[in-house]
Design an enzyme around this catalytic site. Structure first.
Site, PDB file in Angstrom:
ATOM      1  N   ILE A 264       0.857  -1.303  -0.098  1.00 56.59           N
ATOM      2  CA  ILE A 264      -0.100  -0.153  -0.158  1.00 56.59           C
ATOM      3  C   ILE A 264       0.769   1.247  -0.037  1.00 56.59           C
ATOM      4  O   ILE A 264       0.514   2.362   0.459  1.00 56.59           O
ATOM      5  CB  ILE A 264      -0.950  -0.272   1.227  1.00 56.59           C
ATOM      6  CG1 ILE A 264      -0.203  -0.167   2.686  1.00 56.59           C
ATOM      7  CG2 ILE A 264      -1.989  -1.282   1.146  1.00 56.59           C
ATOM      8  CD1 ILE A 264      -1.140   0.029   3.885  1.00 56.59           C
TER       9      ILE A 264
ATOM     10  N   GLN B 236       9.144   4.798   6.262  1.00 52.13           N
ATOM     11  CA  GLN B 236       7.903   4.416   7.110  1.00 52.13           C
ATOM     12  C   GLN B 236       8.056   5.225   8.403  1.00 52.13           C
ATOM     13  O   GLN B 236       6.915   5.639   8.951  1.00 52.13           O
ATOM     14  CB  GLN B 236       7.995   2.928   7.306  1.00 52.13           C
ATOM     15  CG  GLN B 236       7.376   2.147   6.239  1.00 52.13           C
ATOM     16  CD  GLN B 236       5.800   1.954   6.143  1.00 52.13           C
ATOM     17  OE1 GLN B 236       5.197   3.236   6.195  1.00 52.13           O
ATOM     18  NE2 GLN B 236       5.237   1.035   6.307  1.00 52.13           N
TER      19      GLN B 236
ATOM     20  N   GLU C  29       3.849   1.663  11.885  1.00 50.10           N
ATOM     21  CA  GLU C  29       2.945   2.358  12.901  1.00 50.10           C
ATOM     22  C   GLU C  29       3.386   2.942  13.942  1.00 50.10           C
ATOM     23  O   GLU C  29       3.181   4.199  14.180  1.00 50.10           O
ATOM     24  CB  GLU C  29       1.697   1.497  13.286  1.00 50.10           C
ATOM     25  CG  GLU C  29       0.702   0.911  12.111  1.00 50.10           C
ATOM     26  CD  GLU C  29      -0.082  -0.166  12.453  1.00 50.10           C
ATOM     27  OE1 GLU C  29      -1.297   0.532  13.002  1.00 50.10           O
ATOM     28  OE2 GLU C  29       0.094  -1.277  12.386  1.00 50.10           O
TER      29      GLU C  29
END
Lengths: 342, 686
Positions: free
Chosen positions: B455, B583, B650
């Site tokens: 994604i 990230q 995350e």
């Protein structure tokens, strides 16, 4: 989006002739097309005026400017003579939108962009500006970023343009070709209007009137634009100020102050100007002048913060102009590639 | 392992990478959605006549004529199955037309008559809401409450005490690519879905269930996905709507939510009201931690953000209580948004820890180090690895924390105040069962197949490296095929579990292939890690990090800028430094947005989220992100998976908002306990 007819005008006369009352003039389309997608604007015809031969910036012998209506915002901000003679204008344009949008947006379109009040932009909700008589949910609802000056119970929208705030401070005049015939310059303060009980009209233009240029007189004193927003670029002003200050012998000889993000139109702070002229050029005077203007404010439930914000911003900007401090948070003059950092 | 640039990067920047809406399927037509304009009520009648009269309109689908669907676990997917309207913006009809413009125009002419409820929509979350209840579980399956020791007894007896309430607003994921689907019913009755999602196997299973098909009759194709941040973790109504519409008109149908529709149809992080109470002894050792969180869910589905769960294992404390409460409102169902639970919860806990550091007169880094637990405080399990202290120390060193004067509001240059802040971060290291296939060809190339999702995370690149390492070949000889439900079944890209789960299966398949290579090519092998994952030893598995931020606050305008952010993370072995850095700093940037600007404002009169586009919902612009750095400590952990990796998608956002908020306090002396920290709040507070 309602189906529409697209026409491209080659001359101003063509444009006026093609406008049938149900039409909108199309500049860069950065606001109008969005509003059409949202169902807020539903024109039956678009008359594209972006290609009219009005894309020149003329510098007059007196140091004034005549800026054609189809000059792109990027070109205006990057123009060396504008940057030299009217830095407040170049800074204001650069403080708006993003590089991509400024590349498309025209001067005429910038003047005529519509409020970003969230209720206005939502075709499913009441809004006196969009649907006269339907009410103003912002008055009691979400209005953190709406007007504190000159508003009415019918409308608390703010005008979104940065450029227009600088033009208000600069005593600019908008050249308008009337559909009824003739062309005449309209002072910016008479071009825009306060909402009163008819917020559907942002300006005094009649349907089909065409903005052809903006005349900017020489300013003759240092000027700058300062814009406050919670993110560093690509956001409309919470409050902005365009100011110019002429100091001689430690005294304010002349000044111009206009506020953005506080009213239905760029707000020329004439009361502050009157108070300030003749006062010593110091922080105390600047605060006094700013407070005099903001005494007029009638904040709503959730936007009272704009009163100290505007007061501080006026005083700070005048202070920087008075001390000869250069613009920009990091001490450099903004350039065309600046991305609107302020 | 070597750093590898995104293997599909060239395809993406040259426009060759194809996204769901872009597939050139012949005969495709377009759907446009109609949303409820009341916040609570019943649909009395749908008048489609005017819309159907427009040339090019093929159908109007609504509760009056929609095909019946099998019941899905997620009630948001019961598209047009009911006349009930439980929130404004709920999907009530769709127009299908030959062109997108016609469909969108015609949608304006679908007249829906509502019988509004007697009362207006109930949309305001507040601590006095009469509907507040204790849920059976919080996302995904944690108990709502936990208690250890006697916090109510211990807290008043503690030498130092802090009590504060922190609130966070609703926030929307806002991936760049909207939720989009191109649905094609095949001649044999099968269904092909080109779809933007975080897990093609999951979408296939759910859609097969809803349309009463065998899973193998549904194929979901999603090789490229323009972001999701959790909002595409489960199927959204767009998939159901497109498939239904395609069935009704007998043509392939393209459907994408508009940006505005995404604010009511694709999930969001619910607002939170959190009360945190901390007690400590004179040396800063916590005696008591109490964290109570309140959030909202919709009338049709219960989703409870697990806000207080990180507090169950973050620091040692003999007395501890965590509690979650929720209330049902006339709002869209909230869902996953990057680190659900940890993101709002660690904002509150790490802000409270900063307040405790001031109350106890202890450096905030040192305070955290003093409260390091030896084992997981809740389960008593050993940590598979825990390097929070190493992150704090290395971060403090790199950031220059050592010289910090703790006094607030004393660093002033001109009209600007400066301050620095720190916060811990954490995220669980999950792993799910997966299957993978690998083939070796005679030309020396290897093909890996797994229905994983990339994604934008770099999953395809990371899996290429993992396969190449296991096969002991150069990554250039490995091609990874993913994003297609016809590939071996994979878990979704969620819970930062992708690389761990998919990578394990890829490693096992490659290991199974190696002994076959000498027997002749082509050769192939498969793997299924179900048993391996089930059999894994019991450990508390979490990643940790330390976030540092410097802020600059304008005393005249209240503007807060962040000249510097620095994060140090302990997340096992970092497989691809290039995409890992993206990230981490991506998460930190999102945390910066949470701290200073992101919020979706509820229109309390009409009952929907008001600022529903990217001009009004602000995420950080490039100019907001100045000096941002991410580092990681070398962490070896043998109890995770064959790669030794923890998820990194995350953790970058977790704690970032607290670090910024703590820095704002250090700069100004002002505690803004209500995110985002806007100029208005600074000016009003100062």
């Amino acid at each position: 989006m309602r189906p529409f007819v697209y026409e491209r005008a080659g001359t101003a006369d063509d444009a006026l002739a093609l406008h049938d009352g149900d039409a909108r003039y199309l500049g860069g389309g950065t606001n109008l097309v969005d509003l059409m997608r949202l169902g807020v604007e539903l024109p039956g015809r678009l008359v594209d005026v972006a290609h009219l031969p009005l894309d020149r910036i003329e510098t007059g012998g007196d140091g004034g400017l005549v800026i054609g209506a189809t000059v792109r915002n990027s070109d205006l901000a990057a123009d060396p003579s504008v940057r030299a003679s009217h830095p407040v204008l170049a800074e204001a344009v650069l403080a708006g939108a993003s590089g991509q949008i400024r590349n498309l947006a025209t001067v005429g379109g910038n003047l005529l962009q519509r409020t970003r009040c969230p209720y206005f932009q939502n075709a499913g909700k009441p809004c006196n500006k969009r649907a006269p008589g339907s009410g103003c949910p912002a008055y009691e609802g979400e209005h953190h970023n709406l007007a504190i000056l000159g508003h009415s119970t019918a409308c608390v929208a703010t005008h979104p343009s940065d450029m227009a705030v600088a033009l208000a401070a600069l005593d600019a005049r908008v050249r308008v070709r009337r559909r009824s015939g003739g062309e005449r310059p309209v002072p910016l303060g008479d071009f825009y209007r306060l909402p009163g009980d008819d917020p559907s009209r942002d300006t005094t233009l009649e349907p089909g009137d065409l903005v052809t240029a903006v005349e900017v007189p020489p300013v003759g004193m240092p000027s700058r634009y300062r814009k406050v927003r919670e993110r560093a670029s690509f956001a409309f002003a919470l409050v902005s100020v365009a100011a110019a200050l002429d100091v001689a012998d430690g005294e304010v000889r002349d000044c111009r102050i206009a506020l953005g993000g506080v009213a239905h139109m760029p707000w020329r702070a004439r009361r502050a100007e009157e108070v300030l002229r003749g006062l010593p050029a110091n922080e105390e005077s600047y605060i006094r002048a700013a407070e005099a203007e903001l005494e007029l404010a009638e904040p709503l439930r959730d936007n009272a913060y704009k009163v100290p914000l505007a007061t501080n911003l006026i005083a700070r900007t005048l202070s920087e102009l008075g001390s000869g401090e250069r613009a920009g948070g990091d001490g450099r003059a903004p350039g065309p590639s600046d991305g609107g950092l302020s | 392992m070597r750093a590898l640039e995104r293997v599909e990067g060239r395809d993406k920047v040259t426009g060759r990478a194809r996204y769901a809406y872009e597939y050139p399927v012949e005969g495709a037509v377009y759907a446009s959605a109609v949303q409820a304009t009341v916040g609570r009520g019943t649909i009395a009648a749908v008048d489609a006549e005017a819309a159907l009269a427009i040339p090019g309109v093929l159908a109007v689908v609504s509760c009056e004529n929609a095909p019946r669907l099998r019941q899905a676990a997620d009630a948001e997917l019961a598209v047009f199955q009911s006349r009930e309207v439980s929130y404004r913006g709920q999907l009530v009809a769709a127009v299908v037309a030959e062109t997108l413009d016609t469909a969108r125009d015609a949608a304006r002419f679908v007249r829906i008559e509502y019988a509004p409820a007697a009362e207006g929509p109930d949309v305001r979350l507040h601590p006095g809401h009469p509907g507040i209840y204790k849920p059976d579980k919080v996302n995904p399956t944690f108990p709502a409450d936990s208690v250890k020791g006697d916090p109510e007894e211990a807290l008043p007896a503690s030498a130092v005490q802090v009590e504060a309430t922190y609130t966070t607003p609703a926030e929307h994921n806002n991936a760049m690519e909207p939720h989009a689907t191109l649905a094609v019913w095949e001649e044999d009755g099968g269904l092909t879905l080109y779809d933007s999602n975080q897990g093609s196997s999951t979408v296939r299973d759910t859609l097969a269930e809803i349309f009463g098909l065998e899973p193998e009759r549904v194929r979901v194709v999603s090789p490229h996905v323009g972001g999701g941040f959790g909002s595409k973790g489960t199927p959204r109504p767009n998939v159901v709507l497109a498939a239904m519409a395609a069935g009704v008109v007998g043509r392939p149908v393209k459907f994408a939510f508009t940006r505005q529709q995404m604010f009511s149809a694709t999930g969001y992080r619910p607002p939170s009201i959190q009360r945190v109470r901390l007690g400590a002894d004179g040396t800063g050792r916590l005696t008591t931690v109490v964290h109570e969180a309140l959030s909202q869910t919709s009338m049709i589905r219960e989703f409870v953000e697990q806000t207080a769960t990180p507090t169950r294992m973050m620091y040692q404390a003999p007395n501890r209580r965590t509690a979650h409460r929720v209330t049902r409102l006339n709002v869209p169902t909230p869902s996953w948004m990057r680190a659900p639970g940890e993101t709002p919860g660690m904002y509150a806990l790490e802000s409270a820890m900063d307040e405790l550091a001031y109350a106890a007169g202890i450096d905030p880094v040192e305070l955290r180090i003093r409260n390091e637990p030896e084992t997981d405080p809740e389960s008593g399990l050993p940590f598979s690895s825990r390097n929070l202290v190493a992150c704090l120390r290395e971060g403090a060193e790199r950031f220059g924390w050592g010289d910090r004067d703790p006094r607030p509001a004393v660093r002033r240059e001109g009209r600007k105040l400066y301050g620095t802040g720190v916060a811990s971060s954490t995220y669980p290291a999950y792993r799910s069962p997966n299957q993978a296939y690998v083939r070796a060809d005679a030309d020396g190339r290897f093909t890996v197949r797994i229905a994983a999702a990339d994604i934008g995370t770099g999953a395809r690149t990371t899996l290429t490296l993992i396969a190449a390492e296991t096969l002991k070949v150069e990554p250039e000889r490995v091609a990874v095929e993913l994003g297609d439900s016809s590939l071996p079944r994979a878990s979704l890209a969620g819970g930062s579990s992708g690389t761990a789960g998919w990578g394990s299966a890829v490693v096992r398949a490659c290991e199974a292939l190696l002994p076959k290579l000498d027997a002749g090519l082509p050769a192939e092998a498969t793997a299924d890690t179900t048993d391996e994952v089930k059999a894994q030893e019991k450990y508390a598995r979490h990643a940790y990090g330390a976030q540092f931020a410097e802020v600059e606050v304008d005393v005249d305008t209240g503007e807060v800028r962040v000249p510097r952010m620095l994060g140090v993370f302990a997340a096992g072995r970092i497989i691809n430094p290039t995409t890992a850095r993206s990230q981490f700093i991506g998460g930190m940037t999102m945390g910066l947005g949470m701290a200073l600007m992101e919020q979706t404002v509820m229109d309390e009169e009409f009952g929907d989220y008001l600022n529903h586009d990217l001009a009004q919902y602000h995420v950080p612009a490039c100019a907001d992100v100045r000096d941002i750095e991410a580092f990681w400590v070398d962490e070896r952990d043998a109890h995770l998976n064959p790669m030794g990796s923890k998820g990194i998608g995350e953790i970058g956002i977790v704690g970032a908002a607290a670090a910024v908020a703590n820095a704002v306090h250090h700069a100004t002396g002002l505690r803004v306990r209500d995110l985002p920290i806007t100029p208005a709040k600074i000016l009003t507070g100062m």
